[in-house]
Motif scaffolding. Structure first.
Motif, PDB file in Angstrom:
ATOM      1  N   SER A  53      -6.269  -3.334  11.110  1.00  0.00           N
ATOM      2  CA  SER A  53      -7.120  -4.176  10.286  1.00  0.00           C
ATOM      3  C   SER A  53      -6.734  -4.043   8.815  1.00  0.00           C
ATOM      4  N   MET A  54      -7.158  -5.002   8.021  1.00  0.00           N
ATOM      5  CA  MET A  54      -6.884  -4.947   6.593  1.00  0.00           C
ATOM      6  C   MET A  54      -7.607  -3.772   5.936  1.00  0.00           C
ATOM      7  N   LYS A  55      -8.699  -3.320   6.543  1.00  0.00           N
ATOM      8  CA  LYS A  55      -9.422  -2.177   6.001  1.00  0.00           C
ATOM      9  C   LYS A  55      -8.577  -0.900   6.069  1.00  0.00           C
ATOM     10  N   SER A  56      -7.641  -0.857   7.031  1.00  0.00           N
ATOM     11  CA  SER A  56      -6.794   0.333   7.174  1.00  0.00           C
ATOM     12  C   SER A  56      -5.681   0.384   6.135  1.00  0.00           C
ATOM     13  N   PHE A  57      -5.484  -0.720   5.375  1.00  0.00           N
ATOM     14  CA  PHE A  57      -4.411  -0.766   4.374  1.00  0.00           C
ATOM     15  C   PHE A  57      -4.936  -0.117   3.099  1.00  0.00           C
ATOM     16  N   GLN A  58      -4.634   1.151   2.928  1.00  0.00           N
ATOM     17  CA  GLN A  58      -5.213   1.956   1.864  1.00  0.00           C
ATOM     18  C   GLN A  58      -4.132   2.570   0.980  1.00  0.00           C
ATOM     19  N   PRO A  59      -4.503   2.967  -0.244  1.00  0.00           N
ATOM     20  CA  PRO A  59      -3.518   3.599  -1.133  1.00  0.00           C
ATOM     21  C   PRO A  59      -2.890   4.839  -0.500  1.00  0.00           C
ATOM     22  N   LYS A  60      -1.620   5.022  -0.753  1.00  0.00           N
ATOM     23  CA  LYS A  60      -0.906   6.156  -0.170  1.00  0.00           C
ATOM     24  C   LYS A  60      -1.372   7.480  -0.736  1.00  0.00           C
ATOM     25  N   ASP A  61      -1.999   7.452  -1.929  1.00  0.00           N
ATOM     26  CA  ASP A  61      -2.464   8.704  -2.529  1.00  0.00           C
ATOM     27  C   ASP A  61      -3.819   9.143  -1.988  1.00  0.00           C
ATOM     28  N   GLU A  64     -17.975   0.946   5.254  1.00  0.00           N
ATOM     29  CA  GLU A  64     -17.675  -0.272   4.506  1.00  0.00           C
ATOM     30  C   GLU A  64     -16.775   0.047   3.320  1.00  0.00           C
ATOM     31  N   ARG A  65     -15.899  -0.914   3.000  1.00  0.00           N
ATOM     32  CA  ARG A  65     -15.020  -0.740   1.847  1.00  0.00           C
ATOM     33  C   ARG A  65     -14.736  -2.104   1.237  1.00  0.00           C
ATOM     34  N   ASP A  66     -14.961  -2.233  -0.066  1.00  0.00           N
ATOM     35  CA  ASP A  66     -14.741  -3.492  -0.771  1.00  0.00           C
ATOM     36  C   ASP A  66     -13.396  -3.417  -1.484  1.00  0.00           C
ATOM     37  N   PHE A  67     -12.404  -4.146  -0.950  1.00  0.00           N
ATOM     38  CA  PHE A  67     -11.071  -4.132  -1.557  1.00  0.00           C
ATOM     39  C   PHE A  67     -10.760  -5.435  -2.293  1.00  0.00           C
ATOM     40  N   HIS A  68     -11.748  -6.313  -2.444  1.00  0.00           N
ATOM     41  CA  HIS A  68     -11.515  -7.581  -3.149  1.00  0.00           C
ATOM     42  C   HIS A  68     -11.264  -7.319  -4.628  1.00  0.00           C
ATOM     43  N   GLY A  69     -10.234  -7.988  -5.150  1.00  0.00           N
ATOM     44  CA  GLY A  69      -9.854  -7.798  -6.545  1.00  0.00           C
ATOM     45  C   GLY A  69      -8.924  -6.625  -6.763  1.00  0.00           C
ATOM     46  N   GLU A  70      -8.664  -5.862  -5.728  1.00  0.00           N
ATOM     47  CA  GLU A  70      -7.773  -4.702  -5.840  1.00  0.00           C
ATOM     48  C   GLU A  70      -6.325  -5.144  -5.653  1.00  0.00           C
ATOM     49  N   GLU A  87       4.428  -1.047  -1.659  1.00  0.00           N
ATOM     50  CA  GLU A  87       4.944   0.110  -2.378  1.00  0.00           C
ATOM     51  C   GLU A  87       3.858   1.159  -2.611  1.00  0.00           C
ATOM     52  N   THR A  88       2.622   0.701  -2.813  1.00  0.00           N
ATOM     53  CA  THR A  88       1.541   1.629  -3.154  1.00  0.00           C
ATOM     54  C   THR A  88       0.552   1.850  -2.013  1.00  0.00           C
ATOM     55  N   HIS A  89       0.547   0.970  -1.008  1.00  0.00           N
ATOM     56  CA  HIS A  89      -0.411   1.049   0.086  1.00  0.00           C
ATOM     57  C   HIS A  89       0.314   1.126   1.428  1.00  0.00           C
ATOM     58  N   ALA A  90      -0.388   1.619   2.430  1.00  0.00           N
ATOM     59  CA  ALA A  90       0.124   1.661   3.802  1.00  0.00           C
ATOM     60  C   ALA A  90      -1.062   1.658   4.756  1.00  0.00           C
ATOM     61  N   SER A  91      -0.838   1.153   5.943  1.00  0.00           N
ATOM     62  CA  SER A  91      -1.891   1.126   6.948  1.00  0.00           C
ATOM     63  C   SER A  91      -2.032   2.507   7.581  1.00  0.00           C
ATOM     64  N   THR A  92      -3.254   2.989   7.665  1.00  0.00           N
ATOM     65  CA  THR A  92      -3.491   4.273   8.318  1.00  0.00           C
ATOM     66  C   THR A  92      -3.463   4.127   9.839  1.00  0.00           C
TER      67      THR A  92
END
Length: 365
Positions: free
Chosen positions: A155-163, A176-182, A187-192
């Motif tokens: 899911s798109m929710k699993s696409f999180q910053p690598k740090d 819940e996680r609001d990633f709109h506008g992020e 290069e900086t994100h990856a799916s968990t």
């Protein structure tokens, strides 16, 4: 006279499964081809499995069951096991007797995935195309190539910053996680859920998805897929995969390659000419933001020949392969994770498409 409903079942059945399948059933010709291919792969199976330990599910039965899952659009392994349990046609095709016990879905999945982690899927496709009766259906001079997006099981929710800074604030297993506008990129994100998937957008104005990219090389005589490749979804993946499939092709001599305008890149066209491949590629002449048309790598040396127009017409048939794979074969959104497993599933779906079409082509020949 009214017939009476029987109130008792027969204790024994004296009709073989072979006799219950109609002589003209389409699966008969498909199983004949599949059995011939599996026979050629006997040495490969022997090298994969150990001589010691408890016997596993025979690989021939695993692959036949996987073919059925693609042919009949069975959504899950649990449903597949249910179908094999009560569907006599499925039992016959897989190779189980009428009284044989069907495997538990988890046992089947573990054995199947372990087998697909090897190169069995691509070898199956290669052996199928090497059959004497199939070779005469294939063109050795004219080919087409294209790629398609395969949605990842993430899911798109699993696409999180690598740090690790993108954890849900409210906690819980699926908070819940609001990633709109992020701002998010590969290069900086990856799916968990599936780190091998990539965020990719098919075109301007389209949504971004976590996906892989599947590629197919089609011969132009009958529209059969002769090779396939699965890669990360990147802007250069289609052209890199096309060169990789051409390099694996057996045979020599000049050939033609039809493709859409995404392949109209000077470097790629040069690589084709070095390999004695005539680029029958659609011209990408869109107007840039500066108002100037884009310079194409295809010139009149190629477009003046009538074969160019023929290739441009036939190359569109490759969409039939992708369309069948997504609508029937179930690869619109794969249910496995990791590039290796996705590659095996895609290759086996391509082989299933060929198996559906080859008996019809042989009957017409």
């Amino acid at each position: 006279m009214r017939g009476q409903e029987p109130r008792s079942e027969g204790l024994f059945s004296y009709v073989r499964l072979e006799e219950r399948v109609a002589k003209g059933h389409p699966l008969r010709a498909i199983r004949s081809l599949a059995d011939e291919v599996l026979g050629l792969m006997n040495e490969s199976f022997a090298a994969i499995y150990s001589d010691a330990g408890r016997p596993s599910i025979p690989p021939e039965l695993l692959l036949r069951a996987t073919l059925l899952q693609a042919f009949f659009s069975v959504r899950s392994e649990r449903q597949l096991m249910d179908q094999i349990d009560y569907n006599l046609l499925f039992r016959w095709f897989v190779g189980l007797g009428i009284d044989d016990k069907v495997w538990h879905p988890t046992v089947f999945t573990k054995n199947r995935d372990r087998l697909l982690e090897t190169d069995v899927a691509k070898e199956f496709l290669s052996k199928l195309l090497s059959l004497r009766q199939v070779r005469r259906l294939l063109s050795q001079e004219h080919f087409s190539v294209d790629g398609t997006l395969i949605e990842a099981w993430a899911s798109m929710k699993s696409f999180q910053p690598k740090d690790g800074s993108g954890k849900p604030q409210d906690g819980g297993r699926n908070g819940e996680r609001d990633f709109h506008g992020e701002k998010r990129s590969n290069e900086t994100h990856a799916s968990t859920s599936d780190p091998d998937s990539r965020l990719y957008r098919k075109a301007d104005g389209r949504e971004s998805k976590l996906c892989f990219m599947g590629h197919a090389l089609m011969e132009n005589r009958n529209g059969l897929a002769v090779d396939c490749e699965t890669t990360h979804a990147t802007g250069k993946a289609e052209r890199e995969a096309a060169l990789a499939m051409l390099d694996r092709r057996e045979g020599s001599g000049r050939i033609t390659l039809g493709a859409d305008k995404a392949y109209d890149v000077t470097e790629f066209v040069g690589d084709l000419r070095e390999r004695e491949v005539t680029p029958h590629i659609a011209i990408d002449g869109h107007v840039r933001k500066t108002g100037k048309p884009r310079k194409t790598a295809i010139d009149a040396r190629t477009t003046r020949h009538p074969g160019y127009a023929i290739s441009q017409c036939i190359r569109k048939r490759i969409e039939e392969i992708f369309g069948w794979g997504k609508s029937v074969g179930g690869v619109r959104k794969v249910k496995v994770r990791g590039l290796e497993k996705v590659s095996a599933v895609f290759a086996f779906t391509i082989a299933a498409y060929n198996l559906v079409r080859i008996p019809k082509l042989l009957a017409q020949a």
